[in-house]
Design a protein around this motif. Structure first.
Motif, PDB file in Angstrom:
ATOM      1  N   ALA A  65      -5.419   0.263  22.558  1.00 21.89           N
ATOM      2  CA  ALA A  65      -6.275   1.447  22.519  1.00 21.89           C
ATOM      3  C   ALA A  65      -5.428   2.704  22.716  1.00 21.89           C
ATOM      4  CB  ALA A  65      -7.349   1.343  23.593  1.00 21.89           C
ATOM      5  N   GLU A  66      -4.396   2.607  23.558  1.00 24.95           N
ATOM      6  CA  GLU A  66      -3.526   3.753  23.825  1.00 24.95           C
ATOM      7  C   GLU A  66      -2.730   4.150  22.582  1.00 24.95           C
ATOM      8  OE1 GLU A  66      -4.930   1.936  27.359  1.00 24.95           O
ATOM      9  OE2 GLU A  66      -3.749   1.024  25.738  1.00 24.95           O
ATOM     10  N   ALA A  69      -5.034   5.746  20.026  1.00 27.37           N
ATOM     11  CA  ALA A  69      -5.487   7.074  20.428  1.00 27.37           C
ATOM     12  C   ALA A  69      -4.540   8.179  19.962  1.00 27.37           C
ATOM     13  CB  ALA A  69      -5.652   7.123  21.945  1.00 27.37           C
ATOM     14  N   LYS A  70      -3.269   7.837  19.759  1.00 29.51           N
ATOM     15  CA  LYS A  70      -2.305   8.833  19.277  1.00 29.51           C
ATOM     16  C   LYS A  70      -2.694   9.360  17.901  1.00 29.51           C
ATOM     17  CE  LYS A  70       1.437   6.357  21.640  1.00 29.51           C
ATOM     18  NZ  LYS A  70       2.669   5.527  21.428  1.00 29.51           N
ATOM     19  N   ASN A  72      -6.036   9.473  16.835  1.00 27.35           N
ATOM     20  CA  ASN A  72      -7.497   9.644  16.857  1.00 27.35           C
ATOM     21  C   ASN A  72      -8.190   8.411  16.281  1.00 27.35           C
ATOM     22  OD1 ASN A  72      -7.398  12.160  18.066  1.00 27.35           O
ATOM     23  ND2 ASN A  72      -7.568  13.283  16.131  1.00 27.35           N
ATOM     24  N   TYR A  74      -9.809   4.365  17.144  1.00 26.67           N
ATOM     25  CA  TYR A  74     -10.466   3.647  18.232  1.00 26.67           C
ATOM     26  C   TYR A  74     -10.823   2.231  17.795  1.00 26.67           C
ATOM     27  CZ  TYR A  74     -11.398   8.421  19.931  1.00 26.67           C
ATOM     28  OH  TYR A  74     -11.269   9.726  20.341  1.00 26.67           O
ATOM     29  N   GLN A 195      -5.831  11.179  10.205  1.00 29.76           N
ATOM     30  CA  GLN A 195      -5.788  12.171  11.271  1.00 29.76           C
ATOM     31  C   GLN A 195      -5.504  13.569  10.708  1.00 29.76           C
ATOM     32  OE1 GLN A 195      -2.486  11.766  14.021  1.00 29.76           O
ATOM     33  NE2 GLN A 195      -3.716  12.503  15.731  1.00 29.76           N
ATOM     34  N   LYS A 200     -11.599  10.684  12.561  1.00 28.03           N
ATOM     35  CA  LYS A 200     -11.378   9.649  13.553  1.00 28.03           C
ATOM     36  C   LYS A 200     -11.490   8.311  12.831  1.00 28.03           C
ATOM     37  CE  LYS A 200     -13.132  12.147  17.593  1.00 28.03           C
ATOM     38  NZ  LYS A 200     -14.161  12.175  18.681  1.00 28.03           N
ATOM     39  N   CYS A 271     -12.748  11.011  24.512  1.00 30.87           N
ATOM     40  CA  CYS A 271     -11.689  11.683  23.758  1.00 30.87           C
ATOM     41  C   CYS A 271     -10.327  11.157  24.165  1.00 30.87           C
ATOM     42  CB  CYS A 271     -11.756  13.178  23.979  1.00 30.87           C
ATOM     43  SG  CYS A 271     -13.297  13.933  23.397  1.00 30.87           S
TER      44      CYS A 271
END
Length: 271
Positions: A65-66, A69-70, A72, A74, A195, A200, A271
């Motif tokens: 997930a990390e 997230a870079k 955008n 999920y 992105q 997203k 976010c």
């Protein structure tokens, strides 16, 4: 030992050093070729995948997930709460989507419908109903190609822009900026491309084999996958073409509610 054997042995003993020296001179005369460098590995297609380790716990994706997230992107929502994010992939209309919408309305459950061009063209009233009832309509591309095979930013953008333009023409609203890669095929470059366009990217943390129209799972088979694997912050992927999904959705949502879950919109993703 006879005279012949003695002479042969002496001959071999005299010849051996010569053969050894000749061999060494030959080896020294050869040019050693370096090992060829490995070919450059092209950016490859990645199929989104999940590994379920513990019942009731979020699965492990093939990207964290990390890391997602870079860009955008999920595959999980808020894992600190008993929240489910419902999403549906809509390739075409075969008579199931309105029953799905009815169940969502009954439960006051928001959802996201990722549509392709064919869905908007052939079922515009249903797409307008999705928007009117407060659901997100997301971008699943116009033609549903393997987007990871498209490295050119302009070509990538055209697939998304064409769908967004058709949606605005049909519904009279801008398409919400959520994108789901067709077939879950993606690359890091794709995530960067989406992105850059302001999207997203939304994968999923729970799905099951519901897309074969001529080989639909039974309700029991669906529950066997969807109930024990549900987890906090789940982004659930279902297909709107599934007769089974249409038939069980009301009861499925009730079962999830009985387990303490509520339903949230993708607009509420952390976010």
């Amino acid at each position: 030992m006879n005279i012949f054997s003695r002479r042969f042995r002496a001959f071999v003993m005299l010849l051996a050093p010569c053969l050894f020296l000749a061999g060494m001179l030959y080896l020294q005369s050869q040019t050693v070729q370096p090992a060829s460098a490995p070919a450059a590995i092209p950016v490859s297609t990645t199929d989104w995948g999940l590994s379920f380790q513990t019942e009731g716990a979020a699965p492990i994706g093939n990207a964290t997930a990390e890391d997602l997230a870079k860009y955008n992107a999920y595959y999980l929502g808020d894992t600190s709460q008993k929240i489910i994010y419902l999403t549906f992939d809509c390739g075409y209309e075969n008579g199931c989507t309105e029953q799905i919408l009815d169940a969502l309305k009954k439960h006051n459950a928001p959802a996201a419908f990722f549509v392709v061009g064919n869905m908007i063209e052939t079922a515009p009233d249903i797409v307008r109903r999705m928007a009117a009832e407060g659901h997100i309509v997301g971008n699943h591309t116009y033609h549903h190609p393997n987007m990871s095979a498209i490295s050119d930013q302009a070509a990538f953008q055209k697939e998304l822009d064409s769908l967004a333009a058709l949606y605005k023409e049909t519904v009279g609203q801008d398409l919400p900026m959520y994108y789901r890669p067709p077939q879950g095929k993606y690359s890091t470059e794709n995530l960067k491309q989406a992105q850059a366009l302001g999207y997203k990217t939304v994968f999923w943390s729970l799905a099951y084999v519901d897309w074969y129209v001529d080989k639909q799972p039974t309700a029991e088979q669906a529950y066997a996958k969807l109930l024990p694997r549900i987890h906090d912050g789940a982004i659930v992927l279902l297909h709107s073409t599934s007769k089974t999904n249409a038939e069980i959705l009301d009861d499925l949502l009730t079962k999830w509610e009985d387990m303490g879950y509520t339903f949230a919109s993708l607009d509420q993703l952390p976010c």
